[in-house]
Structures are given as C-alpha cells and as structure tokens.
Design an enzyme around this catalytic site. Sequence first.
Site, PDB file in Angstrom:
ATOM      1  CD1 TRP A 125      -2.213  -4.975  -4.518  1.00 53.09           C
ATOM      2  CD2 TRP A 125      -1.862  -6.308  -2.772  1.00 53.09           C
ATOM      3  NE1 TRP A 125      -2.021  -6.234  -5.010  1.00 53.09           N
ATOM      4  CE2 TRP A 125      -1.808  -7.087  -3.957  1.00 53.09           C
ATOM      5  CE3 TRP A 125      -1.666  -6.954  -1.555  1.00 53.09           C
ATOM      6  CZ2 TRP A 125      -1.577  -8.446  -3.956  1.00 53.09           C
ATOM      7  CZ3 TRP A 125      -1.438  -8.326  -1.558  1.00 53.09           C
ATOM      8  CH2 TRP A 125      -1.399  -9.041  -2.744  1.00 53.09           C
ATOM      9  CG  ASN A 129       1.902  -0.900   3.658  1.00 58.08           C
ATOM     10  OD1 ASN A 129       1.270  -1.896   3.280  1.00 58.08           O
ATOM     11  ND2 ASN A 129       3.147  -0.671   3.310  1.00 58.08           N
ATOM     12  CD  GLU A 180       6.624 -10.849 -12.748  1.00 60.67           C
ATOM     13  OE1 GLU A 180       6.098 -10.482 -11.683  1.00 60.67           O
ATOM     14  OE2 GLU A 180       7.840 -10.904 -12.912  1.00 60.67           O
ATOM     15  CB  CYS A 189      -0.858   0.012   1.252  1.00 57.56           C
ATOM     16  SG  CYS A 189      -1.921  -1.416   1.353  1.00 57.56           S
TER      17      CYS A 189
HETATM   18  C1  AGP Z   1       9.382 -10.571  -9.956  1.00 54.36           C
HETATM   19  O1  AGP Z   1       9.394 -10.080 -11.273  1.00 54.36           O
HETATM   20  C2  AGP Z   1       8.185 -10.091  -9.154  1.00 54.36           C
HETATM   21  N1  AGP Z   1       8.030  -8.699  -9.145  1.00 54.36           N
HETATM   22  C3  AGP Z   1       8.149 -10.657  -7.759  1.00 54.36           C
HETATM   23  O2  AGP Z   1       8.155 -12.063  -7.863  1.00 54.36           O
HETATM   24  C4  AGP Z   1       9.323 -10.232  -6.844  1.00 54.36           C
HETATM   25  O3  AGP Z   1      10.538 -10.753  -7.347  1.00 54.36           O
HETATM   26  C5  AGP Z   1       9.081 -10.798  -5.441  1.00 54.36           C
HETATM   27  O4  AGP Z   1       7.873 -10.289  -4.933  1.00 54.36           O
HETATM   28  C6  AGP Z   1      10.235 -10.480  -4.469  1.00 54.36           C
HETATM   29  O5  AGP Z   1      10.352  -9.089  -4.334  1.00 54.36           O
HETATM   30  P1  AGP Z   1      11.686  -8.498  -3.651  1.00 54.36           P
HETATM   31  O6  AGP Z   1      12.839  -8.865  -4.553  1.00 54.36           O
HETATM   32  O7  AGP Z   1      11.442  -7.027  -3.557  1.00 54.36           O
HETATM   33  O8  AGP Z   1      11.835  -9.143  -2.305  1.00 54.36           O
END
Ligand code: AGP
Length: 616
Positions: A79, A105, A496, A2
């Site tokens: 979110w 958040n 994704e 959020c």
């Molecule tokens: C990857 O393209 C996504 N945005 C998602 O899987 C992301 O890698 C995951 O949420 C981990 O985020 P972080 O690297 O900020 O911890």
Amino acid sequence: MCGIVGYVGKRNAKDVILDGLKRLEYRGYDSAGIALVRNGSVEIRQKVGEIRNLEELLDNESRRGISFESYTGIGHTRWATHGAPSDINAHPHADQSGTVAIVHNGIIENFVELKERLTRQYHVHFRSETDSEVIAQLIGIYMRDAESLEDAVYAATQDMTGAYAFAVISSKDPNKIVAVRKDAPLIAGIGKGENFIASDIPALLKYCKEIYLIENGEMVVVTADRIDIFDENRNPVRREVFHVTWDVDAAEKEGYPHFMLKEIYEQPKAIEETIARRLDEAGNIRLDGISLTKEDLANISRIYIVACGAAYPAGLVGKFIIEKLAKIPVEVDVASEFRYRDPLVDERTLFIAISQSGETLDTLAALRAAKAKGARVLSVVNVVGSSVARESDDVFYTWAGPEIAVASTKAYTTQLTCMYLLALHMGRTLGTISETDYHALLAALREIPGKLADYLRDVREVEALAKILYTRDQVFFIGRGLDAAVAYEGSLKLKEISYINSFAIAAGELKHGTIALMEPGTLVLCLATQDALYEKMLSNIQEIKARGAHVLTVAKAGNRAVEAQSNEVIYIPDCRDELTPLLSVVPLQLFAYDVAKERGCNIDKPKNLAKSVTVE
Ligand code: AGP
C-alpha cells in the site's frame, strides 16, 4: 497495511506465498511481488495491481520454461507510501548484488540520509522511489562481511529509524528467512518441517494454527526446522505458542456476497459474545483480567478516549455513557490530533485506546505519548495480541472475530458494547449508579442482540430506499446527543464504500451555517431515537423540510409522529435511549452497503483505503 508472507520448507514456496498474500488482500494494496531463492540466486517478480497480475506474469514465464521451483521465499502486497504504485516500486526489493531481497511494511524515516550515504560511500544505484529499498541495499552491504544473514540484518537495523516489519532472504544464506519487527505487525507460523512468517494471521491459517507473536524490537530467524527469536540485544527469547482459534472459514464469506454484509449479520452474535465473556455466574459484570478498583477509579481525574475512523464515534458514545454512569470527565480525541497537542496527561489519567486492528499507528503513537506522561492505558481492541493490546496496561477485547471488510461494522458495535460494560462497572464500583439502575441497564443491554437479530430478519425497506437514493452525490446525516455520534459513523460508512460526499453534523448546529446548503431534494438522514431530545430534533427536521430536503428518518418503533415530517422512516426496535446506538447504526450500515452495491463499488476493498493504517 502492507501484507508480508514468507515460507521455508518442503512445499513449493511460490504457491504457499501467493496463497497467503491472497488472504491478506482485504488489508488493501496496490501492487504485489515475490522473491524466491533458487540455484544460488534470488528470483524477484513484482507487478502493479492485483495479485492476479503477478500470477499471470509467473504463469507466462513458466509457460516459456522458466521454473520458479523453490523452498524459500517471501512475498508482499504493497500500500504505497513513498513512490507511486508501479512495478518498479513494488516489493520485494533487492540489493545491487542481487543476492538479498526484502519485503517491508512501515516507513524508514531516515531513508533519505541512508540513501545519500550508500550512494556516496558505496556507489549504490537505487532503482525505486521507495524508502524500503534502502533496507535491501544496506543489508547487501553488510552481507559482504557478515557471517550470517541475521548478522547483516542486525547491523542494518542499527542504522535505521522508523516503523517497520520486514523480512529478508539471501542466496548467500539460502534456506533461511530473517524478519524484524518495530511498530508494525509480524508473526511466525509453526509447521512440521516447514515454517512461516506473516504480517497477519489469516495468511497462515490454511497451514498452521500455532504461531509466535513477535514483539517490538525482536528479530526472528526462520528455517524449515527452527524458529529462533532474539530481543533487540540479540538475546534469545522464549515465547509462548499462541493457538489460533479461528479457522479458515471464519475468515471467509460463508456464502455472503461480501465480507461487509456477513459482518453486519454477525453483529448479534458478536455483541452477545462480547457481553457473555464479562458476566460472572451471578450475571454481574467482571472485566476479565482488568482490575479497576474503587480506589483506582476514585483516583482518576480525567479519561481520554482516543481513536481513529469509526472507533472515534464509538468513543463519543463511550464519553456519553461513562460520564452519565460514572461521573468521570471524559475527553474524546482523534489520535492524530491528540499526540501533537501536548495533552494534559498525568498519573491520574485513564487513557482508553479504541482500535479494531490494534495496529493503527496514530492510535499506537498516541497511546505511547500518554503512557510516557504517566497515564494508565486501557485498550479496547479486536485483534488479539496486536501492538496496541501488547502495549496497554489492560486490554478489553471486543470478541467480534476477524473483521475482514475495510468498513468497520461488528467491530464498531462491539466497541460500543465494551463502552457500556466499562461504564456500568465503573458506575457500580463508584456507587454513582444504584443497584437497581445497574441491573436494569445491564438487563436491557443483554436484550440488544435479540432485538438486533429480530431487526435483521427483514431489512428489505433499506434496500428499496437505496435503490431510489443511490444516485445522490451529497448526503447529510444529523442527530442530537447519542444520535449525533451515530450520525458521524453512518456518514463515514456511506462515504468510505460508496464514495458519496456525505457529511455529519449535530442537528442543533445546522442553523449556524450548514443549512445554507439545503436545496429542494437534498437528502438528509435524520436520527431521532432520543426520547429526551425528540421535540428538539423534530424542529430541526421541520427546518430542513421547509427548505425542500428529502428526509429519511431513523426512529424507534411506535413513534408515528415523525412520519408527518419525513419522506420515509426506518424503524428500529424500541429500547432505552442510552442503548439506541447499538441498533440505530445498523440501518445506516445497510444503507451504505446497499447504495455502494447499486453504484457498483468495491465494497470490501474501497479505493485508497486499507483495513489497518499502519503509517502516519
Ligand atoms: C472505518 O470503517 C474504517 N475502516 C477506518 O476509519 C478505521 O475505523 C480506522 O482506520 C481505525 O482503524 P482501527 O480501529 O483498526 O484502529
């Protein structure tokens, strides 16, 4: 996840807050709202959907003569966690007296118990399905007897458990914002005759470049002229000013149609920057502030690399290269699994957290679990001063710059770069690689940015392939060794942002079940960059070809043999086997991008996803 923005000062708070919320849109959200203190009351407007829906609501009311002029306010992009996306569940939430408003958040884990207590004892009638409303109602009750808003907020936090960053305003203490941080990001922006709070730096960049990073457990009291920070025992805290080096443009698209494409093209510079900052005058690696001496390394019995999403396949590459160069056993785990399997961790464990945002709660929680068992924690993070960074013993920053697109690209390849640098440092320090090998591999690593820049000069073939293949509803990615790790990342990218059901599997595993899915025309992206595994990979390609698969192969320049077994081949510049992930992932990023574009998807803000997942 959020977005939070707050303002106290001389400007119209509504304009500053809406502008800030728009700069946080990339984090992903499903509703937005604003609360303003004016004329002895708190005006709240919330709207499901994009921020422009909220703006339309405000404009329509203004046209009917309602003024929203105010100098103190808070805003939020939500979110959804508890309660579906809706107007009534959108933040800000007010207490029943209508004199307190909050934006939040995170998750209040004991919100059910608190709701029951407030309903029973104070006959509070809750309007929304959210956990967050409990914060507003609780503060509203405490405000009845409190001498200040911060007193009421402090009292309320003593009743709450969970992970949260929240901000509060009240018409009873009108020219003030009080905000609290516990396991979710929060910063305070320093202005002249005005001050700000936010959940992330881009929200404030237009107005200020000096900020305070709020630490866990701290409360910040913000007026137009002061920012006061207090620890969890309400002792005043002196905090160094953090000078933001980005500018607003760096967080903008700079002419690209999407942040994701901009960030794909920024990779040569990002990788070069991540390497350059770790080389001393003689061109040897120095881990800028991290001391991993020979004794330290010799004392490590096991390394865990723990991460989520794209950072996980980065960890798989890290495992390969650290074991190859430093001969230390490495386990790679997704953070949401690691923390619940009572992992074998002790003082001889090195725990490496990889996280772009540094706010992923699963990764943060796994880090804390490892730390509690005595592990030394080293994190590879992109966002300076993020929670993961601040709770680690050592931080190895990826100097990728702000990554705005939800789909990780330059953060991923700079994470890989950090894995190579760490492995090279470890191997040389332990003497498990020769000086010749060390210098040869480091020299080859330093050539990657140039090779990648050359490759990116002409990628029309990928776009052409995407135009043919974008209608597929299922795509497989296969590879062996390092190519398998990249296959996982390539599959994640495609699914994704294009919403295609894509699936990655180690090529050798196909015959153990998955090959049953091969039909004539099934699209399979095959990574065949590893010289040492090439023959084996060729056999796997022949297996699926024999079953009619449509084979799109990624191979190193000069490998013509693969053409006979492939429908199409995408060539990457030649380089050492160990380093191919830094190059082979890029055509897969571009393929995902071009397919998503052909499918008309929201590339930078894919449905249901957020840039930083700060809830479990
Ligand atoms: C990857 O393209 C996504 N945005 C998602 O899987 C992301 O890698 C995951 O949420 C981990 O985020 P972080 O690297 O900020 O911890």
